[in-house]
Design an enzyme around this catalytic site. Structure first.
Site, PDB file in Angstrom:
ATOM      1  N   LYS A  44       6.338  25.468 -31.071  1.00  0.00           N
ATOM      2  CA  LYS A  44       6.092  24.061 -31.453  1.00  0.00           C
ATOM      3  C   LYS A  44       5.395  24.003 -32.813  1.00  0.00           C
ATOM      4  O   LYS A  44       4.582  24.877 -33.127  1.00  0.00           O
ATOM      5  CB  LYS A  44       5.194  23.453 -30.359  1.00  0.00           C
ATOM      6  CG  LYS A  44       4.547  22.139 -30.708  1.00  0.00           C
ATOM      7  CD  LYS A  44       5.358  20.968 -30.242  1.00  0.00           C
ATOM      8  CE  LYS A  44       4.840  19.658 -30.796  1.00  0.00           C
ATOM      9  NZ  LYS A  44       5.920  18.730 -31.149  1.00  0.00           N
ATOM     10  N   ASN A  68      12.313  10.946 -28.966  1.00  0.00           N
ATOM     11  CA  ASN A  68      10.908  11.341 -28.865  1.00  0.00           C
ATOM     12  C   ASN A  68      10.158  10.947 -30.123  1.00  0.00           C
ATOM     13  O   ASN A  68      10.690  10.988 -31.224  1.00  0.00           O
ATOM     14  CB  ASN A  68      10.774  12.849 -28.574  1.00  0.00           C
ATOM     15  CG  ASN A  68      10.569  13.674 -29.816  1.00  0.00           C
ATOM     16  OD1 ASN A  68       9.461  13.780 -30.338  1.00  0.00           O
ATOM     17  ND2 ASN A  68      11.654  14.246 -30.335  1.00  0.00           N
ATOM     18  N   ILE A  70       6.726  12.141 -30.317  1.00  0.00           N
ATOM     19  CA  ILE A  70       5.500  12.872 -29.949  1.00  0.00           C
ATOM     20  C   ILE A  70       4.520  12.858 -31.132  1.00  0.00           C
ATOM     21  O   ILE A  70       3.313  12.799 -30.951  1.00  0.00           O
ATOM     22  CB  ILE A  70       5.825  14.340 -29.553  1.00  0.00           C
ATOM     23  CG1 ILE A  70       6.868  14.408 -28.413  1.00  0.00           C
ATOM     24  CG2 ILE A  70       4.549  15.115 -29.197  1.00  0.00           C
ATOM     25  CD1 ILE A  70       6.434  13.862 -27.091  1.00  0.00           C
ATOM     26  N   ASN A  98       6.922  27.583 -36.130  1.00  0.00           N
ATOM     27  CA  ASN A  98       7.298  26.354 -36.831  1.00  0.00           C
ATOM     28  C   ASN A  98       6.042  25.710 -37.417  1.00  0.00           C
ATOM     29  O   ASN A  98       5.023  25.576 -36.744  1.00  0.00           O
ATOM     30  CB  ASN A  98       7.995  25.412 -35.833  1.00  0.00           C
ATOM     31  CG  ASN A  98       8.485  24.131 -36.469  1.00  0.00           C
ATOM     32  OD1 ASN A  98       7.712  23.218 -36.734  1.00  0.00           O
ATOM     33  ND2 ASN A  98       9.788  24.042 -36.697  1.00  0.00           N
ATOM     34  N   CYS A 128       8.471  15.943 -41.844  1.00  0.00           N
ATOM     35  CA  CYS A 128       7.158  15.291 -41.777  1.00  0.00           C
ATOM     36  C   CYS A 128       7.019  14.346 -42.962  1.00  0.00           C
ATOM     37  O   CYS A 128       7.491  14.645 -44.055  1.00  0.00           O
ATOM     38  CB  CYS A 128       6.032  16.315 -41.871  1.00  0.00           C
ATOM     39  SG  CYS A 128       6.198  17.688 -40.747  1.00  0.00           S
ATOM     40  N   ILE A 189      20.246  20.940 -36.843  1.00  0.00           N
ATOM     41  CA  ILE A 189      19.619  19.746 -37.361  1.00  0.00           C
ATOM     42  C   ILE A 189      18.313  19.456 -36.604  1.00  0.00           C
ATOM     43  O   ILE A 189      18.182  19.788 -35.430  1.00  0.00           O
ATOM     44  CB  ILE A 189      20.551  18.498 -37.244  1.00  0.00           C
ATOM     45  CG1 ILE A 189      20.929  18.214 -35.799  1.00  0.00           C
ATOM     46  CG2 ILE A 189      21.736  18.625 -38.129  1.00  0.00           C
ATOM     47  CD1 ILE A 189      21.685  16.892 -35.592  1.00  0.00           C
ATOM     48  N   THR A 191      15.901  16.128 -35.450  1.00  0.00           N
ATOM     49  CA  THR A 191      16.363  14.929 -34.739  1.00  0.00           C
ATOM     50  C   THR A 191      16.837  13.835 -35.695  1.00  0.00           C
ATOM     51  O   THR A 191      16.379  13.742 -36.829  1.00  0.00           O
ATOM     52  CB  THR A 191      15.233  14.357 -33.853  1.00  0.00           C
ATOM     53  OG1 THR A 191      14.089  14.153 -34.672  1.00  0.00           O
ATOM     54  CG2 THR A 191      14.901  15.310 -32.721  1.00  0.00           C
ATOM     55  N   GLY A 215      19.750  15.924 -28.110  1.00  0.00           N
ATOM     56  CA  GLY A 215      20.478  16.132 -26.859  1.00  0.00           C
ATOM     57  C   GLY A 215      21.982  16.162 -27.088  1.00  0.00           C
ATOM     58  O   GLY A 215      22.454  15.981 -28.219  1.00  0.00           O
TER      59      GLY A 215
HETATM   60  C1  LIG Z   1      10.234  16.631 -27.576  1.00  0.00           C
HETATM   61  C2  LIG Z   1      10.701  17.249 -28.870  1.00  0.00           C
HETATM   62  C3  LIG Z   1       9.748  17.815 -29.739  1.00  0.00           C
HETATM   63  C4  LIG Z   1      10.164  18.388 -30.951  1.00  0.00           C
HETATM   64  N1  LIG Z   1       9.227  18.960 -31.781  1.00  0.00           N
HETATM   65  C5  LIG Z   1       9.632  19.568 -32.930  1.00  0.00           C
HETATM   66  C6  LIG Z   1       8.683  20.260 -33.753  1.00  0.00           C
HETATM   67  O1  LIG Z   1       7.487  20.363 -33.443  1.00  0.00           O
HETATM   68  N2  LIG Z   1       9.131  20.810 -34.924  1.00  0.00           N
HETATM   69  C7  LIG Z   1      10.460  20.757 -35.283  1.00  0.00           C
HETATM   70  O2  LIG Z   1      10.813  21.292 -36.346  1.00  0.00           O
HETATM   71  N3  LIG Z   1      11.381  20.159 -34.495  1.00  0.00           N
HETATM   72  C8  LIG Z   1      10.999  19.563 -33.334  1.00  0.00           C
HETATM   73  N4  LIG Z   1      11.941  18.975 -32.519  1.00  0.00           N
HETATM   74  C9  LIG Z   1      13.378  19.018 -32.897  1.00  0.00           C
HETATM   75  C10 LIG Z   1      14.117  20.147 -32.167  1.00  0.00           C
HETATM   76  O3  LIG Z   1      13.584  21.411 -32.496  1.00  0.00           O
HETATM   77  C11 LIG Z   1      15.633  20.128 -32.513  1.00  0.00           C
HETATM   78  O4  LIG Z   1      15.797  20.309 -33.904  1.00  0.00           O
HETATM   79  C12 LIG Z   1      16.330  18.838 -32.113  1.00  0.00           C
HETATM   80  O5  LIG Z   1      15.793  18.310 -30.914  1.00  0.00           O
HETATM   81  C13 LIG Z   1      17.858  19.010 -31.941  1.00  0.00           C
HETATM   82  O6  LIG Z   1      18.175  19.948 -30.927  1.00  0.00           O
HETATM   83  P1  LIG Z   1      18.500  19.528 -29.396  1.00  0.00           P
HETATM   84  O7  LIG Z   1      19.514  18.410 -29.461  1.00  0.00           O
HETATM   85  O8  LIG Z   1      19.004  20.772 -28.744  1.00  0.00           O
HETATM   86  O9  LIG Z   1      17.210  19.041 -28.809  1.00  0.00           O
HETATM   87  C14 LIG Z   1      11.556  18.393 -31.304  1.00  0.00           C
HETATM   88  C15 LIG Z   1      12.486  17.823 -30.414  1.00  0.00           C
HETATM   89  C16 LIG Z   1      12.091  17.271 -29.213  1.00  0.00           C
HETATM   90  C17 LIG Z   1      13.124  16.698 -28.293  1.00  0.00           C
END
Ligand SMILES: Cc1cc2nc3c(=O)[nH]c(=O)nc-3n(C[C@H](O)[C@H](O)[C@H](O)COP(=O)(O)O)c2cc1C
Length: 300
Positions: A44, A68, A70, A98, A128, A189, A191, A215
């Protein structure tokens, strides 16, 4: 049969990684899935000081995925070094940390602290807000992205992965900017910016109004962006966005990804990553593929 892939000189036993923010540093997940089966754990996001995150509610379910906000809540680099890095030393997976920050100085402070730690690579989250330059994310302006990459590379003693934001007009330009700044690899990518409204209460579902969309529903967008970047830059690309199965992982690799990360689907089934590692081997056996590297970017 070879499932090993190499990124910036770091050899992963297989291309399966966790996506940052969806797996902690593996502590809770280690009780449900075998971390030794993974190519790498990506932790994280960690910042120079503790971040409290955003007010709740900060997650919501949507068709095919989630939102999200967060807000990158984390305990800061001191706790992370003391608690999370030692935990991961018991596992054979590679360790990728990360990093997040609101100013260039904050990123550099974390990178410098991590330089002498027993980790393999750092992944820089440039989604960020850049507080000194109007709060647009670092990864939404090619000039800023190249500049922050250069500054990080000037101090980093480990390979640097720049994690690209999909919330841009031209993702190829962002890949090129990271490469020009000296990045060892890019991952994508992050989000997609989304929103959900509660029509009965006439309110935003998330206290933050907007949130990151992730997702299975985002997968086609992610595959297209991975393909575009992988066919533009020379450095390795790590693909993610909606990966749920070994077939999804293979699709990203055929689009040009050297490795892949699983995010949101960890919440649905905590064993997704190890099942994907097994599924990739099964696919290779079924298709007579001797070396996983042969499928990277193989789609014509
Ligand atoms: C709850 C949550 C927390 C995330 N926290 C971070 C983070 O701290 N740093 C980061 O670079 N990406 C973060 N992401 C993005 C994910 O690492 C990822 O790039 C994104 O969710 C796409 O992949 P997925 O569709 O498999 O979730 C977060 C995603 C989710 C859902």
């Amino acid at each position: 049969m070879n499932t090993k892939v190499t990124i910036a000189g770091v050899e992963l036993k297989n291309p399966v990684m966790t996506a940052s923010g969806t797996f902690g540093s593996g502590q809770e997940f280690s009780e449900m899935t075998d971390l030794n089966k993974l190519g790498a754990v990506v932790t994280k996001g960690v910042s120079s000081v503790p971040w409290p995150g955003n007010p709740t509610p900060r997650i919501a379910e949507v068709y095919g995925g989630m939102l999200n906000a967060i807000g990158l809540q984390n305990p800061g680099i001191d706790v992370f070094i003391e608690r999370d890095i030692p935990f991961l030393q018991d596992y054979s997976c590679k360790k990728i940390v990360n990093v997040c920050g609101k100013t260039v100085e904050e990123y550099l402070a974390v990178v410098e602290r991590l330089n002498d730690q027993p980790i393999d690579m750092m992944e820089i989250n440039v989604s960020c807000p850049n507080v000194k330059e109007g709060a647009l994310a670092f990864g939404q302006d090619a000039r800023v992205l190249e500049d922050v990459t250069k500054k990080i590379k000037a101090v980093a003693k480990k390979p640097i992965i720049m994690k690209l934001s999909p919330n841009v007009t031209n993702i190829k330009e962002m890949g090129l900017a990271a490469e020009a700044g000296g990045a060892n690899a890019v991952s994508l990518i992050n989000t997609l910016m989304g929103m959900k409204i509660d029509i009965n209460r006439k309110k935003f579902v998330l206290a933050n109004k907007t949130g990151g969309f992730s997702g299975p529903a985002v997968k086609p967008v992610a595959v297209r962006m991975v393909y575009d970047v992988a066919h533009t830059v020379k450095i390795p690309v790590i693909g993610m966005g909606g990966i749920a199965t070994a077939e999804d992982a293979i699709e990203f690799m055929m689009a040009g990804a050297t490795a892949i990360s699983v995010g949101t689907m960890n919440f649905v089934d905590p064993e997704t990553t190890s099942k994907i590692a097994d599924g990739i081997e099964q696919f290779m056996k079924d298709k007579g593929i001797e070396d996983i590297n042969d499928i990277i970017g193989c789609v014509e």
